[in-house]
Design a protein around this motif. Structure first.
Motif, short mmCIF file in Angstrom:
data_model
loop_
_atom_site.label_atom_id
_atom_site.label_comp_id
_atom_site.label_asym_id
_atom_site.label_seq_id
_atom_site.Cartn_x
_atom_site.Cartn_y
_atom_site.Cartn_z
N PRO A 14 0.76 -1.43 -0.22
CA PRO A 14 -0.04 0.30 0.12
C PRO A 14 1.10 1.28 0.26
N VAL A 15 0.48 2.08 -1.08
CA VAL A 15 0.46 3.53 -0.63
C VAL A 15 1.41 3.91 0.62
N ALA A 16 2.33 4.80 0.96
CA ALA A 16 2.30 5.26 2.06
C ALA A 16 1.49 6.96 2.71
N ILE A 17 0.77 6.78 4.07
CA ILE A 17 -0.06 8.22 3.43
C ILE A 17 0.37 8.31 4.98
N ALA A 18 0.99 9.92 5.26
CA ALA A 18 1.12 10.58 5.99
C ALA A 18 -0.03 10.52 7.13
N ASP A 19 0.04 10.68 8.96
CA ASP A 19 -1.50 11.22 9.28
C ASP A 19 -1.73 12.28 9.13
N PHE A 20 -2.78 12.36 10.02
CA PHE A 20 -4.01 13.81 9.97
C PHE A 20 -4.92 13.45 10.89
N PRO A 21 -5.43 14.07 11.48
CA PRO A 21 -6.04 14.29 12.45
C PRO A 21 -8.15 13.86 11.57
N PHE A 22 -8.16 12.68 11.04
CA PHE A 22 -9.57 12.59 10.96
C PHE A 22 -10.36 11.85 11.71
N GLY A 23 -11.76 12.68 12.00
CA GLY A 23 -12.81 12.11 13.11
C GLY A 23 -13.61 12.81 12.72
N PRO A 24 -14.57 12.57 13.64
CA PRO A 24 -16.10 13.16 13.33
C PRO A 24 -16.03 14.42 14.14
N SER A 25 -16.40 15.17 13.14
CA SER A 25 -16.57 16.32 13.25
C SER A 25 -17.64 17.30 13.23
N THR A 26 -18.11 18.85 13.28
CA THR A 26 -19.64 20.09 13.24
C THR A 26 -18.79 20.23 11.77
N SER A 27 -20.35 19.49 10.35
CA SER A 27 -19.68 20.04 9.38
C SER A 27 -21.20 20.25 8.01
N THR A 28 -21.62 21.18 7.81
CA THR A 28 -22.21 21.25 6.93
C THR A 28 -22.27 21.03 5.40
N THR A 29 -20.54 20.19 5.27
CA THR A 29 -20.63 19.71 3.99
C THR A 29 -20.08 18.53 3.38
N PRO A 30 -21.39 17.36 2.98
CA PRO A 30 -21.12 16.48 2.10
C PRO A 30 -20.01 15.90 2.33
N LEU A 31 -19.36 14.63 2.24
CA LEU A 31 -17.83 14.04 1.82
C LEU A 31 -18.39 13.22 -0.12
N PRO A 32 -17.78 13.31 -0.41
CA PRO A 32 -18.15 13.00 -1.62
C PRO A 32 -18.56 11.54 -1.61
N SER A 33 -18.83 11.06 -2.82
CA SER A 33 -19.49 9.46 -2.85
C SER A 33 -18.84 8.87 -3.43
N ASP A 34 -17.55 9.24 -4.12
CA ASP A 34 -16.24 8.45 -5.26
C ASP A 34 -15.44 9.05 -5.29
N CYS A 35 -13.82 8.55 -5.94
CA CYS A 35 -12.86 9.23 -6.34
C CYS A 35 -13.11 10.18 -7.63
N LYS A 36 -14.03 10.02 -8.52
CA LYS A 36 -13.91 10.36 -9.41
C LYS A 36 -15.00 11.33 -9.70
N SER A 37 -15.72 11.20 -8.81
CA SER A 37 -16.79 12.66 -9.03
C SER A 37 -16.20 14.31 -8.13
N ILE A 38 -14.71 14.28 -7.67
CA ILE A 38 -14.69 15.34 -7.00
C ILE A 38 -13.81 16.40 -7.81
#
Length: 201
Positions: A52-76
């Motif tokens: 697997p490609v190595a990925i550096a860490d970032f603090p992903f987790g539960p958050s207050t947001s009004t933005t929906p996440l994308p459904s797939d990788c190509k749509s963005i």
């Protein structure tokens, strides 16, 4: 006459004994179709190991947001960016792409046979305090250039590896969503800006 018959009798007996041995050997020999073939270990094609490609860490987790996440990788991505990436596998088996337990989307553009070339983007929710602290440390400790475009925070840095190939990372955060892109020898012009435009259009 009797002596001659005895000699002939012994000769016939020897011939019969020889024939019997030959038939016995033939009966014990395996048929051609029943002969054992090469073992699986000898005939199987070795399966290449995919890392697997190595990925550096970032603090992903539960958050207050009004933005929906994308459904797939190509749509963005814009049509122009997708054209640039044409022919490069997306989330090939074993490369680490997909959806994480925290709902982050991991998009890996990379050919398993080209270990020096990859483009990885993680899009997911990231709590404001943790995200701001992480971006601050990227700027202060790791020499990233940080600024505030498109109503968000962005930190980026480029460098080269031991072969002189371009490397880099860009992290953008807005409204509780982080876009973390890390690349090696594959950096389409305007990539992060295209994602930002798609998510917050």
């Amino acid at each position: 006459m009797t002596r001659r018959r005895a000699v002939i009798g012994r000769a016939i007996g020897a011939l019969l004994a020889s024939a019997a041995l030959t038939l016995g050997a033939s009966a014990c020999a395996p048929e051609p179709d029943s002969l054992p073939g090469p073992t699986d270990a000898a005939s199987a094609t070795p399966t290449p190991t995919v890392t697997p490609v190595a990925i550096a860490d970032f603090p992903f987790g539960p958050s207050t947001s009004t933005t929906p996440l994308p459904s797939d990788c190509k749509s963005i991505l814009s049509d122009g960016i997708l054209a640039t990436l044409q022919g490069i596998p997306l989330n090939a088996t074993g490369m680490g792409g997909g959806i994480r337990p925290d709902s982050s989307r991991v998009c890996v553009w990379a050919d398993p046979g080209a270990s020096r070339t990859s483009l990885v983007t993680v899009v997911g929710y990231s709590p404001e305090r943790s995200a701001r602290d992480a971006l601050y440390l990227l700027g202060v400790d790791d020499g990233y250039l940080c600024y505030e475009p498109d109503r968000g925070l962005r930190c980026e840095k480029t460098w080269t590896d031991d072969l002189g190939l371009p490397q880099g990372r860009t992290v953008f955060w807005r409204d509780g969503v982080a876009i973390d892109t890390q690349y090696s020898n594959l950096a389409p012009q305007g990539y992060t800006a295209a994602i930002v435009a798609k998510i917050w259009r």
